[in-house]
Design a protein around this motif. Structure first.
Motif, mmCIF file in Angstrom:
data_model
loop_
_atom_site.group_PDB
_atom_site.id
_atom_site.type_symbol
_atom_site.label_atom_id
_atom_site.label_comp_id
_atom_site.label_asym_id
_atom_site.label_seq_id
_atom_site.Cartn_x
_atom_site.Cartn_y
_atom_site.Cartn_z
ATOM 1 N N ILE A 218 17.830 -86.678 54.467
ATOM 2 C CA ILE A 218 16.659 -86.146 53.753
ATOM 3 C C ILE A 218 17.022 -85.360 52.495
ATOM 4 C CG2 ILE A 218 15.201 -86.109 55.817
ATOM 5 C CD1 ILE A 218 15.698 -83.100 56.027
ATOM 6 N N GLN A 219 18.261 -84.904 52.388
ATOM 7 C CA GLN A 219 18.708 -84.218 51.171
ATOM 8 C C GLN A 219 19.525 -85.189 50.326
ATOM 9 O OE1 GLN A 219 18.056 -81.748 49.432
ATOM 10 N NE2 GLN A 219 19.679 -80.276 49.117
ATOM 11 N N LYS A 220 19.271 -85.193 48.996
ATOM 12 C CA LYS A 220 19.986 -86.103 48.090
ATOM 13 C C LYS A 220 20.794 -85.301 47.071
ATOM 14 C CE LYS A 220 16.578 -88.630 49.894
ATOM 15 N NZ LYS A 220 16.665 -89.235 51.217
ATOM 16 N N VAL A 238 24.085 -83.986 52.957
ATOM 17 C CA VAL A 238 24.341 -83.337 51.664
ATOM 18 C C VAL A 238 24.083 -81.829 51.774
ATOM 19 C CG1 VAL A 238 23.560 -83.193 49.257
ATOM 20 C CG2 VAL A 238 23.829 -85.430 50.365
ATOM 21 N N ALA A 239 24.887 -81.052 51.101
ATOM 22 C CA ALA A 239 24.744 -79.589 51.109
ATOM 23 C C ALA A 239 23.317 -79.193 50.738
ATOM 24 C CB ALA A 239 25.741 -78.971 50.128
ATOM 25 N N GLY A 240 22.778 -78.210 51.458
ATOM 26 C CA GLY A 240 21.409 -77.750 51.248
ATOM 27 C C GLY A 240 20.434 -78.295 52.261
ATOM 28 N N ILE A 241 20.867 -79.270 53.056
ATOM 29 C CA ILE A 241 19.990 -79.861 54.069
ATOM 30 C C ILE A 241 19.597 -78.845 55.131
ATOM 31 C CG2 ILE A 241 21.829 -80.699 55.588
ATOM 32 C CD1 ILE A 241 20.211 -83.239 56.019
ATOM 33 N N LEU A 245 16.285 -78.253 57.820
ATOM 34 C CA LEU A 245 16.503 -78.393 59.260
ATOM 35 C C LEU A 245 16.153 -77.104 59.996
ATOM 36 C CD1 LEU A 245 19.827 -80.457 59.295
ATOM 37 C CD2 LEU A 245 17.461 -81.269 59.375
ATOM 38 N N LYS A 246 16.394 -75.965 59.372
ATOM 39 C CA LYS A 246 16.018 -74.690 59.998
ATOM 40 C C LYS A 246 14.497 -74.562 60.110
ATOM 41 C CE LYS A 246 20.188 -72.182 58.676
ATOM 42 N NZ LYS A 246 20.796 -71.192 57.727
#
Length: 559
Positions: A218-220, A238-241, A245-246
């Motif tokens: 879901i993160q690009k 990807v970093a920031g996902i 998710l939280k």
């Protein structure tokens, strides 16, 4: 002893909040499970009809693949209405009846949650396409492009560019799967709120949890991200996902439900972040163990890799987190064909390995009766879009038709999607009319009716393992330790608590092999609880062959 569980007379620790730790799941691909209205397609009332069968097997919850309204470009994973049932499967009233009847049998229902993307026929996307300034434009990923030159050269999972050009607005939209499955823009808070509202609607309806599809995508990365070694890196974990998710986890925590994320690209080293005490989900499906070996078109599953990978996940989640265990699902070929030789012996051996590991086991429909891969003879017998695309690509590269077919279908998802083989009757008892996919011709020998009657059947072995697991606290919470890590075909491990130890020894091959176990063990204290072959006392040197499995128990502190 060969096929009956021994009463261990131990008190089982059942945490009502974490009920899924004591549970065994069963995955249903509804299109292929049971056709109740004679149209060749499985449906919700077909599942209702077979609930007593599932109760008899001994499972605790059912994960149902998507049943939402959909154009079916990707068999339901392209959703056009999240709060409607596809007419092929029935109605919302049928679903609510299924939910009530399942709950009446103390069976829980887990839905498939698909929120990385929608169908291109979803109202949000239809609005999004209308103009650059449409309020729904930012619900998806759009970028400036020309028809000949996409925003970047990223490739989709189904082959071809991740971008599709729209003539009317002169931009391209992004999709990691088929072009009919545009990715949602999770950066847009309005999108997230729409999704969260839909999730609460289903949970308030009374379902017991979700399997969350493709959630690691879901993160690009930014569109100018340069790929180095992994072509999926721009849209995989990807970093920031974690921000999204939280938020999802906070909603799930409002309800006493089970969540399992499909988390491709999440290595075992990061597993605790996803499913630990402060993780996003109760458990995740990993894909690391599904390695293929051999020549293209003749690939099999690697037993050494299977052992190594499962050991890494068992070890990584030993003290924090929980494993979701599986050997096959709707996206993989049949495990008895991949890791075995299609025989009942191989099916029982694999069941023994799977069901006594630490984690929540998932049985895929037909696995419990030994359903095998289908012998596809023409591409017309295939439905899976990715297999057809692979086949056509091979043809354009000059591969001969017969070779292209053999290579393309070798690992096709349609192997596991052929209709369930219920009995030795027309179409395997799945339907009274031609089904949407052909039934494997071996239904005359491999079917649920026959397996239920035979005390030595694969079905009864699954029953026995499930019962054994449920009545043995050590097989739920006990420590896992892999034995013989370098052995090419024998899968051995222990499950241990302070009061007892269990030993699982399984030969995943027909060759005769002799192994040596630790000299420090007191072999007189071990009792054989279960075997798929001849009874065999445990000794330091053991000889196994022909997919035989042995399970032993020792009541005393570990040495």
């Amino acid at each position: 002893m060969s096929n009956s569980a021994v009463q261990t007379k131990h008190t089982i620790t059942v945490d009502k909040k974490n009920w899924w730790k004591n549970a065994v799941g069963y995955q249903i691909y509804p299109r292929s499970f049971k056709d109740s209205n004679h149209d060749g397609i499985g449906d919700l009332n077909g599942i209702r009809e077979k609930l007593p069968y599932l109760k008899e097997l001994g499972i605790n919850f059912i994960w149902i693949n998507p049943i939402y309204a959909s154009p079916n470009v990707d068999n339901g994973y392209d959703i056009s209405d999240y709060q409607a049932i596809h007419e092929d499967f029935g109605t919302m009233d049928d679903f609510q009846a299924l939910l009530a009847e399942a709950h009446g049998l103390e069976l829980k229902i887990i839905m498939d949650l698909v929120v990385n993307h929608t169908s291109d026929q979803h109202p949000w996307f239809l609005e999004s396409k209308k103009s650059l300034d449409n309020p729904y434009r930012d619900y998806y990923h759009w970028a400036d492009a020309s028809k000949a030159l996409p925003p970047n050269d990223w490739q989709s999972f189904f082959g071809g560019s991740t971008w599709t050009y729209d003539e009317m607005t002169k931009q391209s939209y992004f999709h990691v799967f088929a072009k009919e499955q545009p990715d949602l823009n999770w950066k847009n808070p309005k999108v997230r709120q729409e999704i969260y509202q839909m999730i609460r609607w289903w949970l308030d309806l009374g379902i017991d949890g979700f399997r969350i599809d493709a959630i690691s995508h879901i993160q690009k990365e930014p569109w100018d991200f340069k790929i180095t070694d992994n072509q999926w890196a721009p849209f995989m974990n990807v970093a920031g996902i974690d921000v999204y998710l939280k938020e999802l986890n906070a909603i799930f925590n409002e309800y006493n439900v089970m969540t399992v994320g499909e988390a491709s690209g999440v290595p075992h080293q990061e597993a605790a972040d996803w499913t630990g005490d402060n993780g996003y989900f109760n458990m995740i499906f990993e894909l690391e163990h599904c390695e293929r070996i051999g020549e293209i078109g003749q690939q099999k599953g690697s037993i050494p890799h299977l052992k190594h990978s499962l050991n890494q996940w068992q070890t990584s989640l030993a003290d924090n987190g929980w494993n979701a265990l599986y050997l096959e699902n709707h996206d993989t070929p049949r495990s008895v064909s991949v890791y075995g030789d299609d025989s009942p012996e191989a099916a029982k051996a694999l069941a023994t390995v799977l069901l006594l590991l630490k984690g929540t086991p998932f049985i895929y429909q037909g696995q419990e009766v030994g359903m095998t891969n289908y012998p596809f003879r023409t591409i017309e017998e295939i439905n899976a879009a990715d297999t057809i695309h692979f086949y056509q690509t091979l043809l354009t590269q000059g591969t001969l038709d017969t070779e292209a077919l053999a290579i393309a279908v070798n690992w096709s998802r349609d192997h596991s999607r052929t209709p369930f083989q219920w009995e030795n009757a027309l179409h395997g008892g799945f339907s009274t009319t031609d089904p949407w996919l052909k039934v494997n011709e071996n239904y005359r020998m491999i079917n649920a009716a026959q397996r239920e009657l035979e005390s030595s059947s694969i079905f009864h072995h699954y029953q026995t393992l499930i019962q054994l697991r449920k009545q043995t606290d050590t097989l739920i919470h006990g420590k896992f330790e892999l034995l013989l890590p370098e052995h090419p075909t024998i899968f051995g491990y222990t499950r241990t608590t302070e009061t007892e130890s269990w030993l699982v020894l399984v030969q995943l091959d027909r060759h005769q092999m002799t192994i040596s176990l630790p000299a420090s063990w007191d072999y007189s204290k071990w009792e054989e609880i279960l075997t798929t072959a001849r009874a065999m006392p445990l000794t330091q040197n053991m000889t196994l062959s022909d997919y035989e499995a042995h399970v032993y128990r020792k009541v005393s502190p570990t040495e």
